[in-house]
Scaffold this active site. Structure first.
Site, short mmCIF file in Angstrom:
data_model
loop_
_atom_site.label_atom_id
_atom_site.label_comp_id
_atom_site.label_asym_id
_atom_site.label_seq_id
_atom_site.Cartn_x
_atom_site.Cartn_y
_atom_site.Cartn_z
N SER A 157 4.60 -1.24 4.25
CA SER A 157 4.98 -0.13 4.72
C SER A 157 6.66 -0.19 4.99
O SER A 157 7.08 -1.33 5.43
CB SER A 157 4.28 0.13 5.96
OG SER A 157 5.36 1.21 6.92
N GLY A 197 11.70 6.12 0.09
CA GLY A 197 12.42 4.95 -0.14
C GLY A 197 12.03 3.92 0.75
O GLY A 197 11.15 3.85 1.51
N HIS A 219 4.90 1.01 -3.04
CA HIS A 219 5.46 2.00 -4.07
C HIS A 219 5.47 1.69 -5.41
O HIS A 219 5.33 2.61 -6.25
CB HIS A 219 7.03 2.43 -3.49
CG HIS A 219 7.02 2.93 -2.23
ND1 HIS A 219 7.76 1.89 -1.32
CD2 HIS A 219 6.51 3.88 -1.78
CE1 HIS A 219 7.63 2.84 0.02
NE2 HIS A 219 7.19 4.00 -0.31
P1 AMP Z 1 6.45 6.84 1.81
O1 AMP Z 1 7.60 6.20 1.14
O2 AMP Z 1 5.89 5.81 3.06
O3 AMP Z 1 6.45 8.16 2.12
O4 AMP Z 1 5.29 6.63 0.85
C1 AMP Z 1 5.34 7.10 -0.48
C2 AMP Z 1 3.90 6.98 -1.23
O5 AMP Z 1 3.76 5.75 -1.26
C3 AMP Z 1 2.87 7.49 -0.32
O6 AMP Z 1 2.08 8.27 -1.35
C4 AMP Z 1 2.22 6.60 0.16
O7 AMP Z 1 0.86 6.53 0.58
C5 AMP Z 1 2.31 5.30 -0.88
N1 AMP Z 1 2.33 4.13 -0.13
C6 AMP Z 1 3.19 3.52 0.91
N2 AMP Z 1 2.66 2.60 1.19
C7 AMP Z 1 1.88 1.65 0.40
C8 AMP Z 1 0.83 1.04 0.29
N3 AMP Z 1 1.15 -0.35 1.19
N4 AMP Z 1 -0.06 0.94 -0.81
C9 AMP Z 1 -0.29 1.86 -1.46
N5 AMP Z 1 0.66 2.92 -1.16
C10 AMP Z 1 1.52 3.07 -0.50
#
Ligand code: AMP
Length: 251
Positions: free
Chosen positions: A183, A29, A35
């Site tokens: 992020s 989230g 995302h």
């Molecule tokens: P998270 O919500 O941080 O657990 O991320 C969920 C998914 O989104 C994971 O596969 C991450 O690698 C991907 N993700 C998060 N930030 C980025 C970004 N800046 N670029 C590409 N993918 C991302």
């Protein structure tokens, strides 16, 4: 967009959708363009797209980090509706960990280096929840970002090791205009820290060695966890205040 809150409701949604191909995007989230890029890619490749939002407690090695992790649920749901998601899975920790986390996935090599060396238990939590989510959602394809490159490699290896019937699709890192990798934790940076943060990417790209990159980051005010070259890429994790940022670039 269907909101699915239990394992049973996901299974029912999946069987009602059969035989359509489903792409799955697991997230924690606080959604951003990184995302949404995964969601778009999943929409292109599949008939239906399912996203999960679950702040997975077992992958946080720091209780404070878990407590303050951003959870803007209504905004996330609006973004997913606008992105054309078909369904969102919002599981409860009590259902995902009905076993009390007695069972977990251990990997003995990749999970011990880079972030794994600094965050004990982190990748056990990640691999365990991803295995559970893949078993619940049974997608044809699952989408992961290269921003978390070590995580992506570990998930690919787990899928191979356990013969999971899913294709893992890697997606490139999406960045802010100034280069900072998007992020959810960027929201926690102070305005001053946010100004310095893009240096992480800049320094990784332009330093002649990992050691020089580390020194430059420390000079700029980062508390560096590591900078290391591996797999033809340069990886780093560094704190600004108490926010831990990670990034990696191809060399
Ligand atoms: P998270 O919500 O941080 O657990 O991320 C969920 C998914 O989104 C994971 O596969 C991450 O690698 C991907 N993700 C998060 N930030 C980025 C970004 N800046 N670029 C590409 N993918 C991302």
């Amino acid at each position: 967009m269907r909101i699915l809150e239990s394992v049973r409701s996901v299974r029912e949604w999946r069987s009602a959708k059969n035989p359509r191909e489903t792409g799955f995007v697991p997230t924690m989230g606080a959604l951003h363009a990184g995302h949404l890029n995964l969601v778009e890619r999943a929409r292109r490749d599949n008939d239906a797209v399912l996203i999960s939002i679950f702040v997975n407690p077992t992958q946080f090695n720091d209780a404070e980090d878990l407590r303050r992790y951003p959870r803007p649920l209504e905004k996330d749901l609006d973004l997913l509706r606008a992105a054309g998601a078909d369904a969102v899975f919002l599981p409860q920790p009590s259902e995902i960990y009905a076993d009390g986390f007695r069972f977990e996935v251990h990997e003995k090599e990749l999970s011990r280096i880079l972030c794994g060396a600094k965050r004990p238990g982190h990748f056990e939590g990640v691999l365990t929840v991803v295995l559970k989510l893949l078993q619940i959602t049974r997608p044809e394809r699952a989408y992961f970002g290269e921003k978390d490159f070590q995580q992506l490699r570990l998930i690919q290896d787990m899928v191979n090791a356990f013969f999971l019937d899913v294709t893992v699709v890697p997606c490139p890192t999406v960045r802010e205009e100034d280069g900072l990798a998007m992020s959810s934790r960027n929201l926690l940076l102070s305005p001053g820290e946010r100004k310095i943060a893009p240096l992480l990417y800049e320094v990784l790209r332009t330093s002649s060695s990992a050691a020089k990159a580390k020194a430059r980051l420390e000079e700029a005010g980062f508390r560096v966890d590591y900078v290391e070259d591996k797999w033809g890429r340069r990886f780093a994790a560094a704190f600004l205040g108490d926010v831990r940022l990670i990034d990696n670039v191809e060399l």
